[in-house]
Structure formats: structure tokens, C-alpha cells
Design a protein around this motif. Structure first.
Motif, PDB file in Angstrom:
ATOM      1  N   ASN A   1       0.848  -1.195   0.000  1.00  0.00           N
ATOM      2  CA  ASN A   1       0.000   0.000   0.000  1.00  0.00           C
ATOM      3  C   ASN A   1       0.879   1.238   0.000  1.00  0.00           C
ATOM      4  O   ASN A   1       2.085   1.155   0.305  1.00  0.00           O
ATOM      5  N   THR A   2       0.276   2.367  -0.361  1.00  0.00           N
ATOM      6  CA  THR A   2       0.954   3.659  -0.326  1.00  0.00           C
ATOM      7  C   THR A   2       0.153   4.600   0.558  1.00  0.00           C
ATOM      8  O   THR A   2      -1.065   4.458   0.711  1.00  0.00           O
ATOM      9  N   HIS A   3       0.846   5.593   1.144  1.00  0.00           N
ATOM     10  CA  HIS A   3       0.202   6.520   2.065  1.00  0.00           C
ATOM     11  C   HIS A   3       0.768   7.915   1.818  1.00  0.00           C
ATOM     12  O   HIS A   3       1.915   8.079   1.351  1.00  0.00           O
ATOM     13  N   LEU A   4      -0.042   8.924   2.148  1.00  0.00           N
ATOM     14  CA  LEU A   4       0.397  10.310   1.950  1.00  0.00           C
ATOM     15  C   LEU A   4       1.554  10.669   2.872  1.00  0.00           C
ATOM     16  O   LEU A   4       2.468  11.388   2.475  1.00  0.00           O
ATOM     17  N   ASP A   5       1.524  10.182   4.096  1.00  0.00           N
ATOM     18  CA  ASP A   5       2.594  10.494   5.043  1.00  0.00           C
ATOM     19  C   ASP A   5       2.489   9.538   6.226  1.00  0.00           C
ATOM     20  O   ASP A   5       1.584   8.706   6.298  1.00  0.00           O
ATOM     21  N   PHE A   6       3.403   9.699   7.182  1.00  0.00           N
ATOM     22  CA  PHE A   6       3.380   8.832   8.355  1.00  0.00           C
ATOM     23  C   PHE A   6       2.085   8.988   9.161  1.00  0.00           C
ATOM     24  O   PHE A   6       1.653   8.056   9.833  1.00  0.00           O
ATOM     25  N   ASP A   7       1.487  10.170   9.098  1.00  0.00           N
ATOM     26  CA  ASP A   7       0.262  10.392   9.861  1.00  0.00           C
ATOM     27  C   ASP A   7      -0.861   9.474   9.386  1.00  0.00           C
ATOM     28  O   ASP A   7      -1.764   9.149  10.174  1.00  0.00           O
ATOM     29  N   GLU A   8      -0.831   9.077   8.150  1.00  0.00           N
ATOM     30  CA  GLU A   8      -1.881   8.229   7.601  1.00  0.00           C
ATOM     31  C   GLU A   8      -1.415   6.786   7.401  1.00  0.00           C
ATOM     32  O   GLU A   8      -2.141   5.983   6.830  1.00  0.00           O
ATOM     33  N   PHE A   9      -0.228   6.486   7.880  1.00  0.00           N
ATOM     34  CA  PHE A   9       0.319   5.140   7.682  1.00  0.00           C
ATOM     35  C   PHE A   9      -0.406   4.120   8.553  1.00  0.00           C
ATOM     36  O   PHE A   9      -0.512   4.277   9.775  1.00  0.00           O
ATOM     37  N   LYS A  10      -0.939   3.077   7.916  1.00  0.00           N
ATOM     38  CA  LYS A  10      -1.590   1.969   8.602  1.00  0.00           C
ATOM     39  C   LYS A  10      -0.924   0.675   8.125  1.00  0.00           C
ATOM     40  O   LYS A  10      -1.190   0.207   7.011  1.00  0.00           O
ATOM     41  N   PRO A  11      -0.044   0.123   8.955  1.00  0.00           N
ATOM     42  CA  PRO A  11       0.786  -0.996   8.496  1.00  0.00           C
ATOM     43  C   PRO A  11       0.000  -2.238   8.094  1.00  0.00           C
ATOM     44  O   PRO A  11       0.479  -3.030   7.285  1.00  0.00           O
ATOM     45  N   PHE A  12      -1.219  -2.415   8.647  1.00  0.00           N
ATOM     46  CA  PHE A  12      -1.980  -3.622   8.345  1.00  0.00           C
ATOM     47  C   PHE A  12      -3.098  -3.377   7.331  1.00  0.00           C
ATOM     48  O   PHE A  12      -3.897  -4.260   7.068  1.00  0.00           O
ATOM     49  N   GLU A  13      -3.146  -2.189   6.808  1.00  0.00           N
ATOM     50  CA  GLU A  13      -4.124  -1.895   5.753  1.00  0.00           C
ATOM     51  C   GLU A  13      -3.430  -2.071   4.409  1.00  0.00           C
ATOM     52  O   GLU A  13      -2.775  -1.162   3.892  1.00  0.00           O
ATOM     53  N   LEU A  14      -3.537  -3.263   3.876  1.00  0.00           N
ATOM     54  CA  LEU A  14      -2.782  -3.636   2.677  1.00  0.00           C
ATOM     55  C   LEU A  14      -3.718  -4.064   1.563  1.00  0.00           C
ATOM     56  O   LEU A  14      -4.822  -4.565   1.806  1.00  0.00           O
ATOM     57  N   LYS A  15      -3.278  -3.882   0.337  1.00  0.00           N
ATOM     58  CA  LYS A  15      -3.972  -4.397  -0.834  1.00  0.00           C
ATOM     59  C   LYS A  15      -3.314  -5.729  -1.188  1.00  0.00           C
ATOM     60  O   LYS A  15      -2.116  -5.791  -1.466  1.00  0.00           O
ATOM     61  N   ARG A  16      -4.140  -6.790  -1.202  1.00  0.00           N
ATOM     62  CA  ARG A  16      -3.580  -8.135  -1.317  1.00  0.00           C
ATOM     63  C   ARG A  16      -4.040  -8.830  -2.592  1.00  0.00           C
ATOM     64  O   ARG A  16      -5.144  -8.590  -3.089  1.00  0.00           O
ATOM     65  N   ALA A  17      -3.174  -9.705  -3.080  1.00  0.00           N
ATOM     66  CA  ALA A  17      -3.501 -10.524  -4.247  1.00  0.00           C
ATOM     67  C   ALA A  17      -2.719 -11.828  -4.173  1.00  0.00           C
ATOM     68  O   ALA A  17      -1.602 -11.863  -3.642  1.00  0.00           O
ATOM     69  N   ALA A  18      -3.319 -12.886  -4.685  1.00  0.00           N
ATOM     70  CA  ALA A  18      -2.665 -14.194  -4.735  1.00  0.00           C
ATOM     71  C   ALA A  18      -2.913 -14.798  -6.099  1.00  0.00           C
ATOM     72  O   ALA A  18      -3.922 -14.512  -6.751  1.00  0.00           O
ATOM     73  N   GLY A  19      -1.990 -15.627  -6.540  1.00  0.00           N
ATOM     74  CA  GLY A  19      -2.169 -16.233  -7.861  1.00  0.00           C
ATOM     75  C   GLY A  19      -1.005 -17.111  -8.230  1.00  0.00           C
ATOM     76  O   GLY A  19      -0.278 -17.621  -7.363  1.00  0.00           O
ATOM     77  N   PHE A  20      -0.816 -17.256  -9.515  1.00  0.00           N
ATOM     78  CA  PHE A  20       0.231 -18.119 -10.025  1.00  0.00           C
ATOM     79  C   PHE A  20       0.797 -17.506 -11.304  1.00  0.00           C
ATOM     80  O   PHE A  20       0.197 -16.585 -11.893  1.00  0.00           O
ATOM     81  N   GLY A  21       1.942 -18.020 -11.719  1.00  0.00           N
ATOM     82  CA  GLY A  21       2.572 -17.487 -12.919  1.00  0.00           C
ATOM     83  C   GLY A  21       3.705 -18.378 -13.385  1.00  0.00           C
ATOM     84  O   GLY A  21       3.979 -19.437 -12.805  1.00  0.00           O
ATOM     85  N   THR A  22       4.367 -17.927 -14.426  1.00  0.00           N
ATOM     86  CA  THR A  22       5.495 -18.667 -14.998  1.00  0.00           C
ATOM     87  C   THR A  22       6.520 -17.683 -15.528  1.00  0.00           C
ATOM     88  O   THR A  22       6.164 -16.688 -16.168  1.00  0.00           O
ATOM     89  N   ARG A  23       7.775 -17.983 -15.249  1.00  0.00           N
ATOM     90  CA  ARG A  23       8.872 -17.242 -15.874  1.00  0.00           C
ATOM     91  C   ARG A  23       9.515 -18.144 -16.924  1.00  0.00           C
ATOM     92  O   ARG A  23       9.841 -19.293 -16.641  1.00  0.00           O
ATOM     93  N   ILE A  24       9.720 -17.590 -18.091  1.00  0.00           N
ATOM     94  CA  ILE A  24      10.299 -18.342 -19.196  1.00  0.00           C
ATOM     95  C   ILE A  24      11.534 -17.597 -19.676  1.00  0.00           C
ATOM     96  O   ILE A  24      11.447 -16.414 -20.041  1.00  0.00           O
ATOM     97  N   PHE A  25      12.656 -18.286 -19.658  1.00  0.00           N
ATOM     98  CA  PHE A  25      13.895 -17.679 -20.144  1.00  0.00           C
ATOM     99  C   PHE A  25      14.304 -18.342 -21.450  1.00  0.00           C
ATOM    100  O   PHE A  25      14.515 -19.544 -21.512  1.00  0.00           O
ATOM    101  N   LEU A  26      14.375 -17.539 -22.496  1.00  0.00           N
ATOM    102  CA  LEU A  26      14.869 -17.980 -23.796  1.00  0.00           C
ATOM    103  C   LEU A  26      16.111 -17.165 -24.115  1.00  0.00           C
ATOM    104  O   LEU A  26      16.087 -15.926 -23.990  1.00  0.00           O
TER     105      LEU A  26
END
Length: 830
Positions: free
Chosen positions: A766-791
Motif C-alpha cells: 500500500n501507499t500513504h500520503l505520510d506517516f500520519d496516515e500510515f496503517k501498516p496492516f491496511e494492505l492491498k492483497r492478491a494471490a495467484g500463479f505465474g510462470t517465468r520463461i527464459f529464452l
């Protein structure tokens, strides 16, 4: 009297029934071998030999193999004829052999060898199994065209077939062989194998007898290579394979050895089939057959460490060696731990490495585990330190393009230095980090000279992989962005000197380890970006890196003449550090940005100039550039844009830590933590640029060149939905950000032509305007899967598919939770 002599003569030349058949006529006589009538043996010369019954073999071959060449002395009766028949049988070419006498003269004899040839193979076919299985069997069956088809060779082929299917978990295998004569003149046959592979039965029950300290469940887990089938395990078959069963018993012994049971043994084992009722999910109960495995074990006593003693050590004290060994008195003896700590331990200290890292290449340790009392052991180690070994010569082979100087400056093993096993390990890592050689193929070869206490080290390199690549990608950046096209040329082993001299253009001058990159990106909405970068990793023969980068970005807005532009340039100077350790590097970056902003949707309009200096401290102990399996990476940076006249000011602090751990086999867990803060000095002209936005990949982010964009999978990023504070409906960017990531990946393919790394991830930030608005547990979350391919020709491509657990309140176009986001990226995240 004449009749009696004639009868004795006939009896004297009777044929041994187990060796040859009686086919004599009036003009031929079979040779007596065992001499049952005790006829006096005669020494005779072979005056001539005929061969009868040949169709494909040569007469000279038969006579030579028998050893009955003309002029040979043989004893009749005697063992010479028996040995000749045995020699011919051993060739496997004949099914029946007979040696008869044609004529006899004083001191000499004429012989005839009568043979019946085995048929030769014209072809063999396999029926009753799949095409892929037929292909596998043909690679294993040793029958060859034109060779004799014997019962032994056919039985060997049948055994090969049975072993193959047994190894694949089949039971009740049946192999029927049929021979068909297809060429009577040349004595050729076709062989047909009709195979009934039987059933692939699963292991339904594994039980133990005699185990008291550990439950059956725990021992089943310790077996490792064989497992019981259960109704919920419907994705794979739990088959019984002989080689896996052997490995499982070895695993069981190792498991007991880790818990101090040194006398453990498997007394007996039995494997058999049995009927049972099948009860799989969504399947009716049906009768079936499965496999039972029973193991009878004898655990014996559990041993504990009583005394630890050392003899012959002068370099390290007993206490230091015992500490490295990692055992204390009264502790349960762990055989696996003991061997690792004594010899070679890849993940930690061991006694052998203690000595070899300071030059004692010829160091040896002989352990003695003595059982005392009923449940204790004394550990006694005899140390043979020998003399310190010095590196005599260092060489390398396999570099066809990279110049020798580039490799020499990378190696940590230097002639004249003390031998160090750790320096060899570091040399392999550093060579792999160059990206020019296949790291899996880098092999050090040691040639020790005990007499002179020296060692020659030779590195075998494989430079077959391409170091240069052309990155081309396309995609859709979402609403308001449109089509994205990106192209980039990376020359990772460039040579500027050869380019200026006009040498080595075949097609690109290379070999000096320099990096040159040229890139362009355009989108359907009028965005253009051009960049060029050059890096010299070894400046003027010193471990100093010099980098120069320039870029130009422009975005023109549809339906208006307004556009935003940025020109950026930077010069960087880096160096290796030896303190706190030699994994550290330091880099200083001097940069200049010129912004020209005309769109009123941004915080500021007009032109703005920024002159900044950045200090970067990094420690990188990862073992691979593309997909590390161990090590960590710590990066601390501080950037200052001072309040100079006519320039905007700010300061920025960023930190990131990444750790890679191999869990089981090749499965790797990576965890990442990042933080960033943007602040200002006094009341000078503040920069409204360089704020933090999270989400998306570099393809979307590059057109948001006014911001500091941080990758975050599962979210679109760019102007279509970055994670950022909004003020009066405008995305202003945060002055503070935090990011956390977990990734679990597996190297599915690690070939020279391609490397594939599928992974699962969980990202939050997450991003915040400043320390006054910082909430360490207020996060934007995502889960998933993927693949890296090196050629080798395209570089590293990252494809991810993330599910958003949280949404973003983008004014007018919210990014909702509970949706999937596909992202396409180029470049390594490590």
C-alpha cells in the motif's frame, strides 16, 4: 578273432549322447570322447576337415572356432573333440553339432563337422502395448538384425520386457514369443512378442511389525519413495516399483539412523496382491486388487553421545572442532548430521571445510564410533592435517567468445594463494552471475600434487548459451492506455574497444563483459519512450563499474495538443567492498531529470529540473541471476535532490530485503520486504514528482514516468488503477509505501534452449500520503500463479495471473476485488 577285433573297434568309437548324435554311415565314424571301453588314446594329426550344414556362416569360421585346423595334433579318444564342440556351442550360432571321422591313416585323421545353424533375425515386432511403450522397449531389447536367434537371447528379451513393466508398476505380466521363418534360403526368422502387460496395481496397505518407538504412520512417511493410496489421492497412482522399494528401505534405515538407532535392520519384507473393495469418491463400490507391503523391523537400542574426542589436531582446538560437529554429551546420536558436519555440509559449517578453507587440501579425518554400555556411543576422530596446499596454476576452457581477462578477474582462486574450497565455490557463483555461462555446467577440476603440496585448478565452462537478447513484447494496458508495444536490444557481453576499432563485427563486437542496451516503447495513446544505456563493470583494470544512461519519455493526450515530457540522464560509479564481507557493493549515481508537464490533471505544470545524488549499498549472495535457489539480497538506498537555485528538492529513502530458501528437493521459497519514504528539506521548491505508486508491471508503468512505480502482481497499475492516495479525485502518489511478497517456485525446465519456472505468489502492499496516515496492516492483497520463461534470444518473460483480495477506489473506474488480473513483464524480479 577278426570278429572280436571289429566289435572292439566299433565300441571304441561310440559317440557321447549328451554332445553329438550318431549319424555315422559305412564311410564315417563318430569320435569317442569319454572312452568307456578304455581304448588306448592315440595322438593323431588332423589331415583335413570338412564342414556340413552351413547356410550363412563361413567354413573358415567354424574350423577356426573349433580349433581343429589342419596340422593340429589331437588325442583320440580324449577331450579335444569335446572342447571343439563346446567352443562351437558357445558362439550361440548352432543348435546341433556333431564331429565324425571320415578316414584314418597311420598317425592322421580326416574329420567332418556337421552343424545345424540357429536361424538369424530378420525383424522383430511387438504387439499388445502402446506405441510409446514399444519405442521404450526397442531401446532396451538387445536383439539385432542378422544375429542368431537363440533360446537364450529370446529369454533375455522376455526378461527385459518383464523388468520394464514391473518397473512401471505392472503385475501378472505375460510375454508370448512366436518365431516365423520368412527366408528359408538364408535361414531368417521374424520374431513376434505378444505382450499382456497385466494390471498396474496400487499400494493399498503398508504395515510394519516390530516397531515400538515410531508409529506406522510416521514410518510410512519416512519411506518417501513409496506411498499408500488413499481415496483423496486421485491425481496420481501409488504404484509399487522394485527400485523405489529398495530406496524406501534405505530411507527407513536413514530415518532410524537420524534418531540414534544404529543397529536398526529390516529383518524381512513381503509384497503381495490381495482383493479389496474400491471406495473412491463419486465411484460405486467395486471389487479390485491391490498391493500389500509388510516390513518386519528390529529397532535395537537408541544410542546417545557419551564422549567426543579428537586426536592429531593442532590448528583447531578440541572445543572448536566439537562446536563445529554440533553434538553435546547426552544428545541422541544423529548419523546423518554426524556425516554432514564431519565431511561436506552445503548449508553450514563442517570440519572438513574448516581445514580446506584455510589451505589444508590433503586434510583427512577418520571417525570411530564405539558402542559403550547399552545405549551410548563414544565418538573419536583421528585428524590428519598434513601440509598447507598452494594454488599452482589456474586455467579454464570453453570460453569461445568471452576474453580470458574477463574470466581471470572474476575468479577468486589466484596462483600462489592458499587453497580454499570456499574460494572455488565463490568463483563458480561469480562466473554464473556474469550470465555468459551455464551455471549448472561450470565444473572445477582439481589436480593435486601431494609431494609438492600444490594444486592446479581448471574450470570447465559452457558458453553455448547466448548472452545477447532481443526483447519484444506486446499487450493491452487497460482502459485509457490501449495497445503496448515494447522492443529492447541487450548486448550483455559487449566490447566497445573492438567496436571503435572496427573489429569483431560478427555480427556484434563482444567479449569484454560490457553491457549496452537500446530500447523503445510505444502505446496506442501516443506514449513514446527511448532509452540507451552502457555499463563498464571493470574500469581501467580495477573493480570499479561505470554506467551511463539516457532516456526520453513523452506522452501526448488524445484530442489535445497537450503532452508531458521527461529527459533523464545519469552517471554511476560502483565498487566492490570487502567489509563487512565481500558480498557487499557500493554505488554512487548522479542524475539529472528535466520535466515538462502541460496536463492539468497532474499536481504541477510547467518545467521542473532535478539534480540528485544517490548512494546505494547492496549485499547480494544469491546463487543465480534468473532464479536463485539460496542466498539473500539486501539493498539500502538514499537519494538527495538538494535545494539548488532553479532545481526542485526532495530526499528519498528505500530499503528492500529478499531471501531465497530451498525447501524440499528443488522447491524454492522467496520472501521479499520493501519500504520507501519521500521527504523534503526545508521550504525550498518541492518536487511533486517521484512519488510512489504500486501495481502492474514496467510495461504499464513506463508511461507514468512522473512517478516512482513499484511492481505488484494482481493489480493493473499505470493510469488505469495504481495503488495510490487520491486527493480531490486525482492520483497524487504516496510519500510512503510498503510491500510484502511470498513466492513458491519450481524449476520445471532448465535446459540450454529454454528455462521454465512456474510459481505461486502472495503479494501485498500500500501507499500513504505520510506517516500520519500510515496503517501498516491496511494492505492491498492478491494471490495467484505465474510462470517465468527464459529464452536465450528473448531474455526473461514473466507471466502472472493474480486474484485480487482487495479493491482500489479509483474515482470513476474502481478496481474491484474478487477479480483476476493478467500481467506480462520482461526482466528478472531478483
Amino acid at each position: 578273432m577278426k570278429k572280436i577285433l571289429f566289435a572292439l573297434l566299433v565300441l571304441g568309437f561310440l559317440v557321447e549322447p549328451a554332445v553329438a548324435q550318431d549319424t555315422t554311415s559305412d564311410s564315417t565314424k563318430s569320435i569317442n570322447i569319454e572312452n568307456p571301453m578304455n581304448v588306448t588314446p592315440q595322438q593323431l594329426e588332423v589331415l583335413g576337415v570338412e564342414v556340413e550344414g552351413l547356410t550363412t556362416s563361413r567354413e573358415e569360421f567354424v574350423i577356426g572356432t573349433s580349433g581343429l585346423q589342419k596340422g593340429t595334433q589331437i588325442t583320440v579318444p580324449g577331450e579335444d573333440i569335446s572342447n571343439a564342440i563346446t567352443s562351437l556351442y558357445r558362439t550361440g550360432l548352432f543348435s546341433n553339432i556333431e564331429i565324425v571321422e571320415l578316414e584314418r591313416e597311420p598317425g592322421g585323421i580326416y574329420l567332418k563337422i556337421i552343424v545345424q545353424e540357429q536361424p538369424r533375425l530378420a525383424e522383430y515386432e511387438i504387439y499388445g502395448v502402446k506405441k510409446s511403450e514399444r519405442k521404450d522397449l526397442r531401446e532396451k531389447i538387445t536383439l539385432l538384425k542378422g544375429y542368431a536367434v537363440t533360446e537364450s537371447s529370446l529369454e533375455q528379451a522376455k526378461n527385459t520386457i518383464r523388468r520394464y513393466y514391473k518397473g512401471e508398476g505392472h503385475w501378472n505380466i505375460s510375454v508370448d514369443v512366436k518365431k516365423t521363418r520368412t527366408d528359408t534360403v538364408r535361414n531368417r526368422v521374424t520374431v513376434a512378442f505378444n505382450i499382456d502387460a497385466g494390471e498396474r496395481l496400487e499400494i493399498k496397505d503398508i504395515s510394519f511389525e516390530g516397531n515400538e518407538k515410531f508409529s506406522d504412520r510416521k514410518l510410512r512417511k519416512a519411506l518417501g519413495s513409496i506411498k499408500e493410496d488413499r481415496w483423496w489421492k486421485f491425481f496420481s497412482k501409488k504404484l509399487f516399483k522394485e527400485d523405489e522399494f529398495k530406496t524406501a528401505k534405505d530411507n527407513l534405515r536413514a530415518f532410524y539412523g537420524e534418531h540414534g538407532f544404529l543397529d536398526f535392520r529390516v529383518i524381512s519384507d513381503s509384497v503381495y496382491t490381495f482383493p479389496y473393495t474400491q471406495r473412491r469418491l463419486f465411484v460405486l463400490k467395486t471389487p479390485a486388487r491391490g498391493i500389500k507391503v509388510k516390513l518386519k523391523v528390529e529397532e535395537g537400542p537408541q544410542y546417545k553421545v557419551r564422549n567426543i574426542s579428537w586426536e592429531g589436531n593442532t590448528v583447531y582446538t578440541d572445543e572448536q572442532l566439537t562446536q563445529t560437529l554440533g553434538f553435546e554429551k547426552g544428545e541422541v546420536f544423529n548419523q546423518k548430521k554426524f556425516q554432514k558436519r564431519l565431511e561436506i555440509n552445503q548449508k553450514g559449517p563442517d570440519v572438513t571445510s574448516l581445514y580446506q578453507d584455510i589451505g589444508y587440501l590433503f586434510f583427512r579425518v577418520q571417525e570411530n564410533i564405539e558402542v559403550v554400555a547399552e545405549d551410548s556411543v563414544d565418538l573419536h576422530m583421528n585428524i590428519y592435517e598434513d601440509e598447507i596446499a598452494y594454488v599452482e596454476k589456474v586455467s579454464f576452457t570453453g570460453n569461445t567468445k568471452t576474453h580470458d581477462d574477463i574470466i581471470r578477474r572474476t575468479l577468486r582462486t589466484v596462483p600462489g594463494d592458499k587453497y580454499s574450497r570456499q574460494n572455488i565455490i565463490r568463483s563458480i557463483r561469480e562466473l554464473g552471475q556474469l550470465g555468459y555461462f551455464r551455471q549448472q555446467s561450470i565444473e572445477p577440476n582439481l589436480s593435486p600434487d601431494r609431494e609438492n603440496n600444490t594444486v592446479d585448478i581448471s574450470y570447465s565452462l559452457d558458453e553455448s548459451q547466448s548472452t545477447d537478447n532481443f526483447e519484444f513484447s506486446g499487450g493491452f494496458g487497460g482502459q485509457g492506455i490501449g495497445l503496448i508495444l515494447s522492443a529492447k536490444l541487450n548486448f550483455n557481453n559487449f566490447s566497445m574497444q573492438r567496436a571503435l576499432n572496427g573489429e569483431g563485427w560478427n555480427p556484434i563486437p563482444s567479449g569484454d563483459g560490457q553491457k549496452l542496451s537500446l530500447g523503445v516503447q510505444v502505446t496506442g495513446q501516443g506514449y513514446q519512450s527511448y532509452s540507451v544505456g552502457f555499463q563498464e563493470p571493470w574500469l581501467a583494470g580495477h573493480p570499479l563499474s561505470l554506467g551511463v544512461n539516457m532516456s526520453y519519455d513523452r506522452i501526448r493526450y488524445r484530442g489535445s495538443n497537450q503532452q508531458n515530457e521527461m529527459f533523464s540522464s545519469s552517471v554511476s560509479l560502483g565498487r566492490r567492498l570487502k567489509w563487512p564481507d565481500d558480498y557487499f557493493t557500493h554505488q554512487t549515481v548522479l542524475s539529472y531529470q528535466l520535466y515538462d508537464v502541460a496536463n492539468a490533471s497532474f499536481l504541477a505544470e510547467g518545467t521542473s529540473s532535478i539534480m540528485s545524488i544517490k548512494q546505494i549499498l547492496e549485499r547480494n549472495s544469491t546463487d543465480n541471476k534468473i532464479s536463485p535457489t539460496k542466498g539473500s539480497k539486501l539493498r539500502l538506498s538514499g537519494e538527495l535532490a538538494p535545494p539548488l537555485p532553479g532545481f526542485s528538492q526532495y530526499y528519498k529513502l528505500k530499503s528492500s530485503y529478499q531471501n531465497h530458501t530451498t525447501l524440499v528437493g528443488k522447491l524454492v521459497l522467496t520472501n521479499t520486504v520493501e519500504y520507501g519514504y519521500l521527504g523534503y528539506l526545508g521550504q525550498g521548491q518541492r518536487s511533486d514528482f517521484q512519488r510512489f505508486k504500486l501495481g502492474g508491471t514496467q510495461l504499464q508503468q513506463r508511461q507514468s514516468f512522473l512517478d516512482d512505480n513499484i511492481d505488484l502482481r494482481g493489480f493493473p497499475g499505470g493510469r488505469s488503477g495504481s495503488i495510490t492516495p487520491y486527493v480531490n479525485g486525482e492520483a497524487v502518489g504516496g510519500r510512503l509505501y510498503s510491500k510484502y511478497s511470498l513466492e513458491l517456485r519450481y524449476p520445471a525446465v532448465t535446459e540450454q534452449q529454454a528455462q521454465v519456472y512456474p510459481y505461486a505468489f502472495f503479494d501485498a502492499g500500500n501507499t500513504h500520503l505520510d506517516f500520519d496516515e500510515f496503517k501498516p496492516f491496511e494492505l492491498k492483497r492478491a494471490a495467484g500463479f505465474g510462470t517465468r520463461i527464459f529464452l536465450p534470444i528473448l531474455g526473461l518473460v514473466d507471466l502472472s495471473y493474480g486474484y485480487r483480495l482487495d479493491g482500489i477506489q479509483v474515482p470513476g473506474n474502481p478496481v474491484e476485488a474478487g477479480q483476476w488480473q493478467f500481467l506480462f513483464n520482461i526482466g528478472a524480479p531478483f
